[in-house]
Design an enzyme around this catalytic site. Structure first.
Site, short mmCIF file in Angstrom:
data_model
loop_
_atom_site.label_atom_id
_atom_site.label_comp_id
_atom_site.label_asym_id
_atom_site.label_seq_id
_atom_site.Cartn_x
_atom_site.Cartn_y
_atom_site.Cartn_z
N ARG A 1 -15.87 53.16 -15.69
CA ARG A 1 -17.27 53.04 -16.09
C ARG A 1 -17.32 52.26 -17.40
NH1 ARG A 1 -21.58 57.72 -17.96
NH2 ARG A 1 -20.60 57.34 -19.98
N TYR B 1 -26.23 55.45 -25.70
CA TYR B 1 -25.58 56.42 -24.82
C TYR B 1 -24.23 55.88 -24.30
CZ TYR B 1 -24.07 58.59 -20.60
OH TYR B 1 -23.27 59.17 -19.66
N ASP C 1 -23.78 53.27 -16.19
CA ASP C 1 -24.81 54.32 -16.19
C ASP C 1 -26.01 53.85 -16.99
OD1 ASP C 1 -26.26 56.67 -16.28
OD2 ASP C 1 -24.54 57.95 -16.82
N HIS D 1 -28.66 55.71 -17.39
CA HIS D 1 -29.17 56.92 -18.03
C HIS D 1 -30.69 57.00 -18.08
CE1 HIS D 1 -27.86 60.52 -20.44
NE2 HIS D 1 -26.86 60.36 -19.59
N GLU E 1 -25.78 53.53 -12.04
CA GLU E 1 -26.19 54.94 -11.99
C GLU E 1 -27.51 55.17 -12.72
OE1 GLU E 1 -23.21 57.47 -13.70
OE2 GLU E 1 -24.60 59.13 -13.94
N GLU F 1 -27.61 63.32 -11.19
CA GLU F 1 -26.93 64.34 -11.99
C GLU F 1 -27.90 65.37 -12.56
OE1 GLU F 1 -25.06 61.78 -14.93
OE2 GLU F 1 -26.49 62.44 -16.44
N ARG G 1 -25.13 61.99 -6.96
CA ARG G 1 -24.46 62.26 -8.24
C ARG G 1 -24.54 63.72 -8.71
NH1 ARG G 1 -21.15 61.28 -11.26
NH2 ARG G 1 -22.11 60.80 -13.26
N ASP H 1 -19.10 68.36 -19.91
CA ASP H 1 -19.94 69.58 -19.89
C ASP H 1 -19.82 70.33 -18.56
OD1 ASP H 1 -21.52 66.94 -19.96
OD2 ASP H 1 -22.94 68.18 -18.87
N GLU I 1 -16.18 61.50 -10.82
CA GLU I 1 -16.16 61.24 -12.26
C GLU I 1 -15.16 62.19 -12.92
OE1 GLU I 1 -19.79 62.32 -14.27
OE2 GLU I 1 -19.45 60.85 -15.85
N TRP J 1 -33.83 59.73 -22.62
CA TRP J 1 -32.48 59.58 -23.20
C TRP J 1 -31.46 59.47 -22.09
CZ3 TRP J 1 -27.99 62.54 -22.88
CH2 TRP J 1 -26.93 62.06 -23.70
C1 GCO Z 1 -22.53 61.12 -16.79
C2 GCO Z 1 -23.66 61.72 -17.55
C3 GCO Z 1 -23.32 62.54 -18.73
C4 GCO Z 1 -24.57 63.24 -19.24
C5 GCO Z 1 -24.24 64.60 -19.70
C6 GCO Z 1 -25.43 65.34 -20.24
O1 GCO Z 1 -22.78 60.19 -16.07
O2 GCO Z 1 -21.45 61.65 -16.92
O3 GCO Z 1 -24.69 60.81 -17.71
O4 GCO Z 1 -22.67 61.81 -19.72
O5 GCO Z 1 -25.18 62.52 -20.25
O6 GCO Z 1 -23.69 65.30 -18.62
O7 GCO Z 1 -25.09 66.67 -20.42
MG MG Z 2 -24.77 59.81 -15.80
#
Ligand code: GCO
Ligand code: MG
Length: 409
Positions: free
Chosen positions: A147, A159, A217, A219, A243, A269, A290, A323, A346, A409
């Site tokens: 990525r 980000y 990504d 985002h 993404e 996600e 995702r 996370d 991922e 964000w």
């Molecule tokens: C990804 C995600 C993460 C998120 C995060 C927020 O593609 O892995 O965008 O980076 O920002 O999981 O808690």
């Molecule tokens: Mg993401």
């Protein structure tokens, strides 16, 4: 078999994790990951105060029935907190069932459909040389899909761009959650981003050649027409996926994006049920799902979602940033190995401290993950080590535009 205890362990080895541990009268235990980044204690309370009492005395083998009971008896459906809590119970019950069967969990899901799980890593840099270094480092670590995120001239904090190398020269993956009393404010300018990004991919393709699978990504920051423009501009660089190009609560937005570009799209996600994908899948508006196993109701619900996607040749791209705890990662890996429509996984490595709390048996060899062959998920929680790292408040950042307007964000 009967459930006799359901404990919620909140621990912060470098970052916060919420773990559910279900214990049975036969002494078999199961783990589930209930981590919801930046909102951890809400899921811990949902489980401790509202779900744990309902589990006492239940037969842990009745996974589908328990899932339906927790989903329907709450009356209030869906949402990240509810679905993360249900996911934790679901994964813990699968862990117990597989341990009772003496098999790695993927065997109960139909057995392995492949020998390894292709994983992508997160490369980033403030400029092109730094980005190239980061890509090379990921290739050296074994990653075969990358990525790509970079800084954008005119924007201060973007980000996905990792912190700078420490004094010891060590580099870290990007970690968005920050242990600050208030969420950090970042800035954003979509036009600057759209002007800059194609040149980054042109440079990366020039340096690393046509074969390396590259991902990006967005985002959730673009409007549909901006996303369409970016997808089109990136076509020459043959992305594996783009993404979260738009905030996809509005599933219909993807119709417009799709009309304009053949860049593959990955979304979801932040979703938590199959309903969030209904239009996206039925109208074939995306290419990859995702969702996280941990935020979408666990293995039981993800399996159904991915089976639905399979009818439309849509594949998995299960969420796996830091996370997601090693427990949640293991759940994803067992599912990845078993399903036919696997796409990519991922993989952001956890810190050594997190790995001390969660002892895992999954492996990463030549770019491929494998969950291992221990009975169950293959993850053990060291509660003594976990207890040494109590919860610390942490928030994800947020964005403001130049004029002060809040932006996604
Ligand atoms: C990804 C995600 C993460 C998120 C995060 C927020 O593609 O892995 O965008 O980076 O920002 O999981 O808690
Ligand atoms: Mg993401």
């Amino acid at each position: 078999m009967k459930i006799v205890a359901a404990d919620i362990i909140v621990s912060s080895p470098d970052r916060n994790f919420v773990t559910l541990k279900i214990t049975t009268d036969e002494g078999i235990t199961g783990l589930g990951d209930a981590t919801l980044n930046g909102r951890e204690l809400s899921v811990a309370s949902y489980l401790r105060d509202h779900v744990a009492p309902l589990l006492m005395g239940r037969d842990p083998h009745r996974i589908e029935d328990t899932w339906q009971f927790l989903y329907r008896s709450a009356y209030w459906r869906r949402g990240p907190v509810t679905m993360a809590a249900i996911a934790a119970v679901d994964v813990a019950l699968w862990d117990i069932k597989a341990k009772a069967a003496g098999m790695p969990l993927y065997q109960l899901l139909g057995g392995a459909s492949r020998t390894g799980i292709m994983a992508y890593g997160h490369a980033s840099g403030r400029d092109i040389p730094e980005l190239f270094d980061s890509i090379r480092r990921h290739l050296d670590e074994g990653f075969r899909s990358i990525r790509v995120q970079t800084s954008v001239p005119g924007i201060n904090a973007v980000y996905g761009v990792a912190a700078q190398p420490s004094a010891t020269g060590q580099r870290y993956d990007y970690e968005p959650a920050q242990r600050t009393p208030l969420p950090a404010e970042e800035d954003w300018d979509t036009r600057a981003y759209l002007r800059h990004l194609p040149s980054v991919f042109e440079a990366v393709r020039g340096e690393f050649g046509p074969e390396l699978p590259l991902l990006h990504d967005g985002h959730h920051r673009m409007t549909p027409i901006q996303a369409a423009k970016l997808g089109k501009a990136l076509e020459p660089y043959d992305l594996f996926w783009l993404e979260d190009c738009t905030p996809a609560e509005n599933q219909e937005a993807l119709r417009l994006v799709r009309q304009h570009t053949t860049t593959p799209l990955a979304i979801g996600e932040v979703f938590n049920t199959v309903w969030d994908y209904q239009t996206l899948i039925r109208e074939q508006l995306i290419d990859y799902v995702r969702s996280a196993v941990t935020h979408t109701g666990g293995i039981t619900a993800m399996r159904k979602l991915l089976d639905f996607a399979a009818q439309y040749q849509i594949k998995s791209g299960i969420h796996g940033p830091t996370d997601i705890s090693p427990v949640g990662m293991a759940a994803a890996l067992h599912l990845d190995l078993a399903i036919h429509n696997f796409g990519i996984q991922e993989y952001m490595k956890h810190t050594p401290l997190a790995n001390e709390v969660f002892r895992q048996s999954f492996t990463f060899t030549d770019g491929y993950l494998h969950p291992g062959d221990q009975p169950g998920l293959g993850v053990e929680l060291d509660e003594e080590v976990a207890a040494r790292f109590p919860y610390e408040p942490a928030y994800l950042p947020f964005n403001r535009l130049k004029d002060g307007t809040i932006h996604d964000w």
